[in-house]
Design an enzyme around this catalytic site. Structure first.
Site, PDB file in Angstrom:
ATOM      1  N   TRP A 131      93.673 -21.179 -36.137  1.00  0.00           N
ATOM      2  CA  TRP A 131      92.799 -20.176 -36.019  1.00  0.00           C
ATOM      3  C   TRP A 131      91.924 -20.208 -34.755  1.00  0.00           C
ATOM      4  O   TRP A 131      91.531 -19.078 -34.182  1.00  0.00           O
ATOM      5  CB  TRP A 131      91.880 -19.875 -37.313  1.00  0.00           C
ATOM      6  CG  TRP A 131      92.824 -19.302 -38.442  1.00  0.00           C
ATOM      7  CD1 TRP A 131      93.139 -20.123 -39.675  1.00  0.00           C
ATOM      8  CD2 TRP A 131      93.718 -18.246 -38.269  1.00  0.00           C
ATOM      9  NE1 TRP A 131      93.957 -19.562 -40.225  1.00  0.00           N
ATOM     10  CE2 TRP A 131      94.551 -18.556 -39.604  1.00  0.00           C
ATOM     11  CE3 TRP A 131      94.263 -17.201 -37.592  1.00  0.00           C
ATOM     12  CZ2 TRP A 131      95.341 -17.488 -40.066  1.00  0.00           C
ATOM     13  CZ3 TRP A 131      95.117 -16.217 -38.172  1.00  0.00           C
ATOM     14  CH2 TRP A 131      95.615 -16.501 -39.025  1.00  0.00           C
ATOM     15  N   ASP A 133      83.644 -18.172 -37.618  1.00  0.00           N
ATOM     16  CA  ASP A 133      84.908 -17.551 -37.923  1.00  0.00           C
ATOM     17  C   ASP A 133      84.647 -18.159 -39.472  1.00  0.00           C
ATOM     18  O   ASP A 133      85.131 -19.108 -39.964  1.00  0.00           O
ATOM     19  CB  ASP A 133      86.113 -17.782 -37.414  1.00  0.00           C
ATOM     20  CG  ASP A 133      86.999 -17.377 -38.117  1.00  0.00           C
ATOM     21  OD1 ASP A 133      87.210 -16.756 -39.316  1.00  0.00           O
ATOM     22  OD2 ASP A 133      88.403 -17.537 -37.867  1.00  0.00           O
ATOM     23  N   LYS A 165      90.430 -12.931 -48.167  1.00  0.00           N
ATOM     24  CA  LYS A 165      90.452 -14.311 -48.636  1.00  0.00           C
ATOM     25  C   LYS A 165      89.237 -14.261 -49.875  1.00  0.00           C
ATOM     26  O   LYS A 165      89.796 -14.922 -50.809  1.00  0.00           O
ATOM     27  CB  LYS A 165      90.066 -15.226 -47.770  1.00  0.00           C
ATOM     28  CG  LYS A 165      91.458 -15.857 -46.672  1.00  0.00           C
ATOM     29  CD  LYS A 165      91.740 -14.984 -45.483  1.00  0.00           C
ATOM     30  CE  LYS A 165      92.896 -15.608 -45.009  1.00  0.00           C
ATOM     31  NZ  LYS A 165      92.603 -15.351 -43.634  1.00  0.00           N
TER      32      LYS A 165
HETATM   33  C1  LIG Z   1      93.130 -15.441 -42.050  1.00  0.00           C
HETATM   34  C2  LIG Z   1      92.282 -15.884 -41.012  1.00  0.00           C
HETATM   35  C3  LIG Z   1      92.139 -15.124 -39.765  1.00  0.00           C
HETATM   36  C4  LIG Z   1      93.066 -13.954 -39.347  1.00  0.00           C
HETATM   37  O1  LIG Z   1      92.984 -12.925 -40.121  1.00  0.00           O
HETATM   38  P1  LIG Z   1      93.397 -11.640 -40.241  1.00  0.00           P
HETATM   39  O2  LIG Z   1      92.649 -10.691 -40.810  1.00  0.00           O
HETATM   40  O3  LIG Z   1      94.868 -11.848 -40.572  1.00  0.00           O
HETATM   41  O4  LIG Z   1      93.382 -11.339 -38.580  1.00  0.00           O
HETATM   42  C5  LIG Z   1      91.447 -15.810 -38.828  1.00  0.00           C
HETATM   43  N1  LIG Z   1      90.624 -16.928 -39.148  1.00  0.00           N
HETATM   44  C6  LIG Z   1      90.770 -17.404 -40.482  1.00  0.00           C
HETATM   45  C7  LIG Z   1      89.860 -18.809 -40.544  1.00  0.00           C
HETATM   46  C8  LIG Z   1      91.600 -17.324 -41.435  1.00  0.00           C
HETATM   47  O5  LIG Z   1      91.820 -17.719 -42.627  1.00  0.00           O
END
Ligand SMILES: *Cc1c(COP(=O)(O)O)cnc(C)c1O
Length: 356
Positions: A100, A167, A191
């Site tokens: 990521w 993030d 998530k």
């Molecule tokens: C799932 C995830 C993303 C991407 O998310 P999307 O909504 O699919 O763009 C980015 N960073 C982390 C840490 C993730 O777990």
């Protein structure tokens, strides 16, 4: 029957929340229509939006220096939007802890900005959080607090003098966060906070003024701050679900309580893995382990495949590791119960005895 859900994302939502939404699915709060069928500019929806915003502010204990936004495009759009809005002609610094952050770095590089990777754990397949330091005067410093695929997590967020960008897609609303050095904090809802299609962005308002006039209107944080996330039609149903999830978290006692429970859940699983490490090989180093995504390997891919098949027979879903890493991953987000984790451990115990 509900499955024991160990999916990495989209993932488990509290049953209580799903049932609540079901009950008012076609008639929201006695208003004669579902929330999806109302204008995003109606009083009714605005109350839902305001409630979601104030829940986030209350849970994270953040001041009015910050704006809470509900955007679209997922975490993946944030990879591009962050440099587009926050880069200020100096240097942007990144820590690379896996898939990521690598993607975020790539999006910064595409924009041709001066972007520096100050540390990486690629040398050990990203199984740890590396040591690093950021410049005090960087435009921003960027980290991913929980690495969903590799199962690593910052035990504490770094202290910085420059604005920290986090993030937090996969550990959103799972523990307290000190916002004193944070410039921007984001995460997709899917998530830990509801269905996909909503991205929570918390931004220190003054930073939004940096944006250059060449940035398209929809991609400016400033646009969404000025319009309280209602510049265009947001994901109204997703925000509604997000609001219900944050209400549920408050009912559990808030983030400190949720974290306590998450620590307990993760300990049960890691302690079992450590006690059986001849059979289950933990992937992440001990001092970098994630409370959200527990990653491990078995002796062979063959055996891992069998593990996943057998777990499905026990009504457990989502245990297959990410396609880029392989192995097994148990995602134990807020909505996964201690009982579910204990059931997983019993299954693992039996599986090891039968296949050891
Ligand atoms: C799932 C995830 C993303 C991407 O998310 P999307 O909504 O699919 O763009 C980015 N960073 C982390 C840490 C993730 O777990």
């Amino acid at each position: 029957m509900r499955a024991l859900n160990f999916n990495a994302g989209p993932s488990c939502i509290p049953l209580e929340v799903l049932e609540y939404a079901k009950n008012e699915f076609s008639d929201f709060n006695g208003c004669g229509s579902s929330i999806m069928e109302l204008s995003h500019r109606s009083k009714t929806f605005e109350q839902v939006l305001d409630s979601a915003i104030s829940n986030v502010k209350e849970l994270y204990n953040i001041s009015d220096d910050f704006a809470v936004l509900f955007l679209q495009g997922g975490g993946s759009l944030q990879f591009a939007q962050v440099p587009m809005n926050l880069y200020n002609g100096g240097v942007a610094q990144y820590v690379d802890t896996g898939t990521w952050t690598s993607k975020a770095i790539k999006e910064a590089q595409i924009q041709g900005i001066n972007c520096e990777v100050v540390a990486t754990s690629e040398d050990a397949k990203f199984n740890y959080i590396p040591k690093f330091s950021f410049s005090d005067n960087a435009d921003y410093a960027y980290i991913c607090s929980n690495n969903t695929i590799h199962g690593t997590q910052y035990q504490e967020l770094p202290k910085t003098k420059c604005p920290l960008v986090v993030d937090s897609s996969s550990d959103l609303l799972s523990r307290d966060v000190d916002f004193s050095n944070i410039g921007l904090f984001f995460g997709g809802a899917q998530k830990n906070a509801g269905p996909s299609g909503v991205t929570l962005v918390i931004i220190r308002k003054d930073l939004a003024d940096r944006v250059k006039s060449s940035v398209p209107t929809m991609l400016r944080y400033l646009t969404h701050i000025k319009n309280n996330s209602l510049y265009n039609t947001p994901n109204t149903f997703g925000i509604y679900m997000f609001d219900l999830v944050t209400k549920w978290i408050k009912k559990q006692g808030g983030l400190a309580k949720i974290n306590e429970y998450n620590v307990k859940k993760a300990s049960v699983l890691y302690e079992f893995i450590d006690a059986n490490s001849d059979f289950y090989k933990p992937f992440a180093r001990k001092n970098s382990r994630s409370l959200m995504n527990v990653t491990f390997n078995l002796k062979s891919e063959e055996l891992e495949k069998r593990f996943v098949e057998m777990s499905q027979k026990e009504n457990m879903i989502g245990l297959k590791g990410h396609r880029s890493l392989g192995g097994i991953r148990a995602s134990i987000y807020n909505a996964v119960s201690l009982e579910d984790v204990k059931a997983l451990v019993s299954f693992m115990d039996e599986f090891a005895r039968k296949n050891g």
